[in-house]
Design a protein around this motif. Structure first.
Motif, PDB file in Angstrom:
ATOM      1  N   ALA A  19       0.835  -1.198   0.000  1.00  0.00           N
ATOM      2  CA  ALA A  19       0.000   0.000   0.000  1.00  0.00           C
ATOM      3  C   ALA A  19       0.873   1.253   0.000  1.00  0.00           C
ATOM      4  O   ALA A  19       0.554   2.240  -0.674  1.00  0.00           O
ATOM      5  N   GLN A  20       1.989   1.206   0.728  1.00  0.00           N
ATOM      6  CA  GLN A  20       2.868   2.368   0.784  1.00  0.00           C
ATOM      7  C   GLN A  20       3.473   2.670  -0.580  1.00  0.00           C
ATOM      8  O   GLN A  20       3.522   3.829  -1.001  1.00  0.00           O
ATOM      9  N   ARG A  21       3.933   1.655  -1.285  1.00  0.00           N
ATOM     10  CA  ARG A  21       4.514   1.870  -2.616  1.00  0.00           C
ATOM     11  C   ARG A  21       3.478   2.461  -3.559  1.00  0.00           C
ATOM     12  O   ARG A  21       3.767   3.358  -4.336  1.00  0.00           O
ATOM     13  N   GLN A  22       2.283   1.930  -3.484  1.00  0.00           N
ATOM     14  CA  GLN A  22       1.210   2.420  -4.339  1.00  0.00           C
ATOM     15  C   GLN A  22       0.868   3.878  -3.999  1.00  0.00           C
ATOM     16  O   GLN A  22       0.704   4.706  -4.899  1.00  0.00           O
ATOM     17  N   LEU A  23       0.775   4.204  -2.720  1.00  0.00           N
ATOM     18  CA  LEU A  23       0.468   5.574  -2.305  1.00  0.00           C
ATOM     19  C   LEU A  23       1.557   6.556  -2.740  1.00  0.00           C
ATOM     20  O   LEU A  23       1.256   7.677  -3.170  1.00  0.00           O
ATOM     21  N   ILE A  24       2.800   6.153  -2.632  1.00  0.00           N
ATOM     22  CA  ILE A  24       3.912   7.039  -2.978  1.00  0.00           C
ATOM     23  C   ILE A  24       3.936   7.292  -4.484  1.00  0.00           C
ATOM     24  O   ILE A  24       4.081   8.440  -4.924  1.00  0.00           O
ATOM     25  N   LEU A  25       3.760   6.252  -5.274  1.00  0.00           N
ATOM     26  CA  LEU A  25       3.709   6.446  -6.727  1.00  0.00           C
ATOM     27  C   LEU A  25       2.529   7.338  -7.097  1.00  0.00           C
ATOM     28  O   LEU A  25       2.669   8.262  -7.908  1.00  0.00           O
ATOM     29  N   GLN A  26       1.390   7.105  -6.497  1.00  0.00           N
ATOM     30  CA  GLN A  26       0.210   7.914  -6.807  1.00  0.00           C
ATOM     31  C   GLN A  26       0.428   9.380  -6.420  1.00  0.00           C
ATOM     32  O   GLN A  26       0.019  10.286  -7.142  1.00  0.00           O
ATOM     33  N   ALA A  27       1.108   9.614  -5.310  1.00  0.00           N
ATOM     34  CA  ALA A  27       1.388  10.988  -4.890  1.00  0.00           C
ATOM     35  C   ALA A  27       2.268  11.698  -5.916  1.00  0.00           C
ATOM     36  O   ALA A  27       2.016  12.856  -6.260  1.00  0.00           O
ATOM     37  N   VAL A  28       3.287  11.013  -6.426  1.00  0.00           N
ATOM     38  CA  VAL A  28       4.152  11.616  -7.447  1.00  0.00           C
ATOM     39  C   VAL A  28       3.332  11.939  -8.694  1.00  0.00           C
ATOM     40  O   VAL A  28       3.445  13.031  -9.258  1.00  0.00           O
TER      41      VAL A  28
END
Length: 142
Positions: A19-28
């Motif tokens: 979930a963290q990887r997905q959230l970070i990519l989405q934020a970028v």
């Protein structure tokens, strides 16, 4: 990038989609151009427990995977944006910090000259010009 294609890309490298990887990519992707600190602020709105070290490590991973790229738009942290975007030259206002983009073709004559005369190939995705935007420069030449 869809969640399933991100998961496939990570699995191919022996990694999991978290979930963290997905959230970070989405934020970028949502922020366009963002420092790790800005990504951290955006991610913490959704997941308060994500620390800045996780942000930095994940951005490095996403860059190794070819999903994001970074450039240096100031003396501080690097600025990340989606790697799939067209190459562009960054225009950074020293006064207000605004970031604009211009077509890399405007750099082509200089890039070609550097390649021909010096054998140097310019990575246009890392080119940044610093100056004053129209609003801050009030029409003055910077």
């Amino acid at each position: 990038m869809s969640e399933s294609s991100l998961a496939e890309l990570l699995r191919a490298r022996g990694l999991r989609l978290t979930a963290q990887r997905q959230l970070i990519l989405q934020a970028v992707l949502d922020l366009g151009h963002a420092t790790p600190e800005q990504v951290h602020t955006a991610v913490r709105e959704v997941a308060a427990g994500v620390n800045i070290t996780t942000i930095y490590r994940t951005l490095e991973l996403l860059e190794r995977l070819g999903l994001v790229t970074h450039t240096h738009l100031s003396h501080g942290s690097p600025t990340y944006h989606a790697a799939g975007e067209d190459q562009h030259v960054h225009l950074v206002c020293r006064e207000c910090g605004a970031i604009d983009e211009m077509e890399p073709e405007l750099m082509r004559p200089l890039a070609d000259r550097l390649a021909g005369e010096r054998g140097f190939r310019v990575d246009i995705s890392h080119v940044s010009f610093f100056g004053l935007c129209a609003r801050c420069g009030s029409g003055e030449q910077a």
